[in-house]
Design an enzyme around this catalytic site. Structure first.
Site, mmCIF file in Angstrom:
data_model
loop_
_atom_site.group_PDB
_atom_site.id
_atom_site.type_symbol
_atom_site.label_atom_id
_atom_site.label_comp_id
_atom_site.label_asym_id
_atom_site.label_seq_id
_atom_site.Cartn_x
_atom_site.Cartn_y
_atom_site.Cartn_z
ATOM 1 N N HIS A 11 -10.045 2.321 0.216
ATOM 2 C CA HIS A 11 -8.153 1.999 0.342
ATOM 3 C C HIS A 11 -8.340 1.569 -1.011
ATOM 4 O O HIS A 11 -8.764 0.417 -0.717
ATOM 5 C CB HIS A 11 -7.932 1.821 1.892
ATOM 6 N N HIS B 182 -1.722 7.875 6.009
ATOM 7 C CA HIS B 182 -2.399 6.793 5.442
ATOM 8 C C HIS B 182 -3.550 6.176 6.582
ATOM 9 O O HIS B 182 -4.517 5.344 5.389
ATOM 10 C CB HIS B 182 -1.041 5.525 5.999
ATOM 11 N N CYS C 76 0.679 -1.338 -0.285
ATOM 12 C CA CYS C 76 -0.086 -0.130 -0.495
ATOM 13 C C CYS C 76 0.586 1.069 0.190
ATOM 14 O O CYS C 76 0.324 2.263 -0.093
ATOM 15 C CB CYS C 76 -1.089 -0.354 0.842
#
Length: 428
Positions: A355, A318, A178
């Site tokens: 996400h 994040h 990610c």
């Protein structure tokens, strides 16, 4: 002295839309794009959580038509012809790349393609395509896609973008779970500064999830999958005491970066200056958020770019809405910024768009740059009851004005792969 690097083109395709101005408006309005999975649910017949940010019904044909008069005919012809033969995820990649290139006004710039670079962020990008071919293979091995051996590779994204735009510099992928977007941007900066690239197109490609991916995330306990199945827009809730995990989503983002001198010479629009990207590893393969590596990544980028912590105005974190992850990142920010952490503005774009995994850093950086230039930050939504451990300003309650001169974009990946990027507002 290192060449200064600026952003001259951007593009985005998320559950909040595929236009930069619309993306910004939706972010500032606090609009959630989260719904339920369509194609994935149909393929699986059931999922541990049906909640996600789904682009599977995105109208590719209409998008191709809309670009007819906006790009050179030769480019549009290649785009259409190649798109007809490609899996869904690759179609989205080449369309977004063309849009980013167009936004940078790079069409028609003499010689720019000869040494331009294409860096694609992400890996395991074509899972749904692979999974569907495996289903066919089990029963009729001869009837899998005849070019499966080509399209199964993530590098096909870089190769297809290079083909459509006729780019002859390096074309490659950068994978760091990610954190892939920031890692890809780091590679792109190196291409421009140290390998004579005229510019670099950084593409955060869509992760084409398959049912097995949703199941895998579920078994890790990483998903929001219990309390908000009937309220998808409320499922992604960083900082809230009832957060359960992240909401996976489709999404793409693109940046064109180039040397400041080249951008000024061709009078390109400049969105912002990229100061640098730094990384750090936790030295642990398990997906356990650790402040140690996050602190290292943030401190390294501040030191590398010669920026004092108190000069940073805004952190686009994040922040995935996992119970442990949000607290770990806030703790890391407090350690790096000290008392200034309480003067920083922070927000969580994933509360609005979910996400998007390997592309998330690029998708969210595009949004952060747009917010910086607008002087307004989007709210973090779904904070009904703020976690007492979160004692900093996370833009709760609505859009907030903020004079952002320098922003930080954090991205942390499974396996302890940490990254932090610094971007400065362009003031001419």
């Amino acid at each position: 002295m290192s060449e200064r690097i600026v952003i001259t083109g951007m593009a985005v395709n998320t559950v909040l839309g595929d236009q930069l101005d619309g993306y910004l408006r939706a972010l500032l309005a606090g609009q959630s794009g989260i719904g339920t999975w369509k194609r994935i649910t149909a393929e699986a017949g059931g999922l541990p959580s049906p909640v996600g940010g789904d682009l599977s019904d995105y109208d590719i044909a209409a998008k191709l038509d809309s670009l007819t008069d906006l790009v050179p005919a030769s480019v549009h012809n290649r785009l259409v012809k190649l798109s007809r033969r490609l899996p869904w995820s690759l179609q989205l990649s080449i369309i977004l790349a063309v849009e980013a290139w167009r936004d940078a006004s790079a069409f028609g710039v003499e010689g720019i393609q000869d040494s331009a670079s294409v860096i694609v962020a992400g890996h395991n990008l074509n899972h749904s395509y692979i999974s569907s071919n495996l289903d066919v293979y089990r029963n009729e091995p001869l009837f899998i896609d005849g070019v499966y051996g080509i399209h199964v590779w993530d590098t096909a994204h870089a190769a297809c973008v290079a083909e459509v735009l006729q780019i002859h510099g390096t074309a490659q992928i950068a994978g760091a779970a990610c954190a892939s977007g920031n890692y890809a941007l780091r590679v792109a900066i190196d291409e421009v500064r140290h390998h004579s690239a005229s510019c670099a197109l950084v593409l955060g490609a869509v992760t084409d999830l398959a049912p097995i991916d949703i199941q895998g995330f579920s078994l890790l306990g990483a998903l929001s999958q219990d309390s908000f199945i009937d309220r998808p827009t409320a499922a992604s809730r960083p900082f809230d005491v009832k957060r359960e995990g992240f909401v996976p989503a489709h999404g793409l983002g693109g940046l064109v970066i180039e040397p400041l001198t080249a951008a000024l010479r061709r009078r390109a629009r400049i969105y912002a200056e990229v100061l640098g990207v730094e990384t750090a590893a936790d030295a642990s393969h398990l997906p356990n958020p650790s402040s140690v590596g996050q602190v290292l990544a943030m401190r390294r980028v501040l030191q590398r770019c010669d920026i004092a912590p108190q000069d940073v105005d805004y952190v686009n974190g994040h922040f995935t809405a996992t119970p442990v992850g949000d607290v770990a990142e806030i703790a890391a920010i407090r350690e790096v910024f000290g008392d200034h952490a309480y003067r920083l503005k922070m927000n969580a774009t994933k509360s609005l768009i979910g996400h998007s995994l390997g592309s998330s850093a690029i998708v969210e950086l595009v949004g952060a740059v747009l917010q910086m230039n607008a002087g307004m930050l989007h709210p973090t939504i779904n904070i009904d009851e703020l976690d007492p451990a979160i004692d900093v300003d996370v833009c709760r309650g609505g859009p907030q004005p903020c004079d952002v001169r320098i922003l930080m974009k954090n991205a942390f990946g499974f396996g302890g792969l940490n990254s932090s990027c610094l971007v400065r507002r362009w003031e001419g």
